[in-house]
Write an enzyme that holds these catalytic residues in place. Structure first.
Site: not given
Ligand SMILES: NC(=O)c1ccc[n+]([C@@H]2O[C@H](COP(=O)([O-])OP(=O)(O)OC[C@H]3O[C@@H](n4cnc5c(N)ncnc54)[C@H](OP(=O)(O)O)[C@@H]3O)[C@@H](O)[C@H]2O)c1
Length: 238
Positions: A142, A155
């Site tokens: 990501s 995250y």
């Protein structure tokens, strides 16, 4: 380059990006193993993709946080289709919460799914790829693996970690004919927890990531694309 007859495992492939990748691979006549934590969803995806594509499709439930289940997933690919050439580590999750509010269970869920699960998958897949003379591992990271944001500490930690993992890994396995690519998307229109819940209209579509995966797999083996950043061309102006 034809990919027909290759065997792929895509983790977290019952919806979202993983599902789009699985579908694109089936259209390339690749034999694809579908998985996620829920067997009924796996069965549904297998049925629907079997009708759409030209490659073979099979599936088994697997929680990537559980080493034995990941081992079973890779062995399932060999039993169902005779080997393993491609692993797409896509399964992922997030909790958008400030550190002071994040529970230890939520922290573990994010790190175990997004980071440890990828280690488990690679550990089991690499010997199987080596025995075929090579393979391809694609990790779905990501942009949150290079850009930190408040409420995204767990995250961020998982995806920053995954980037380091991918880049160490490619150096370990390159002389075995195994390529490793790390795709870092920005916002993608999926139901991903806390990130893609709204259909925003300007975001990347899962099919765009799938197209990138196919293009990497078809690229000349003399070149390895290690890191790919994918962004919406025209994100909403702040
Ligand atoms: N959407 C975005 O904006 C975005 C942006 C950048 C990167 N990404 C990354 O792209 C990947 C896919 O995201 P997505 O947006 O497609 O998410 P999604 O729509 O929520 O799909 C996630 C998939 O992973 C599975 N999954 C979740 N936890 C799992 C576990 N422990 N074991 C096995 N499977 C599990 C889910 O099925 P079950 O829940 O049934 O197990 C589902 O099939 C993730 O790694 C995410 O970090 C997403």
């Amino acid at each position: 380059m034809s990919l027909a007859g290759k065997v792929a495992v895509v983790t977290g492939s019952t919806r979202g990006i993983g599902r789009a990748i699985a579908e694109a691979l089936v259209m390339e006549e690749i034999s694809v193993v579908i998985s996620s934590r829920h067997q009924p969803d796996v069965d549904k995806a297998v049925k629907s993709l079997s009708q759409r594509g030209r490659g073979k499709v099979a599936g088994i439930a697997c929680d990537v946080r559980e080493y034995e289940q990941v081992k079973e997933l890779m062995e399932f690919a060999v039993t169902a289709f005779g080997g393993l050439d491609i692993l797409v580590n896509n399964a992922g999750t997030a909790f958008m919460r400030e550190v002071a509010d994040l529970t230890p269970r939520e922290w573990r869920e994010v790190i175990d799914t997004n980071l440890t699960g990828v280690f488990y998958g690679c550990r089991e897949a690499i010997p199987k790829m080596r025995s075929r003379g090579g393979g391809y591992i694609i990790n779905i990271g990501s942009l949150a693996g290079v850009n930190a944001h408040p409420t995204m500490a767990a995250y961020n930690a998982s995806k920053f970690g995954l980037l380091g993992f991918s880049e160490a890994l490619f150096q370990e396995v390159r002389y075995d004919g195994i390529r490793v690519s790390h795709i870092m998307p920005g916002s993608v229109e999926t139901g991903f927890r806390g990130v893609g819940e709204k259909k925003v209209g300007w975001a990347i579509l899962p099919e765009d990531i799938a197209e990138m995966v196919v293009s990497l797999l078809k690229s000349n083996p003399r070149t390895m694309t290690s890191r790919i950043e994918m962004r919406p061309s025209q994100p909403k102006k702040r």
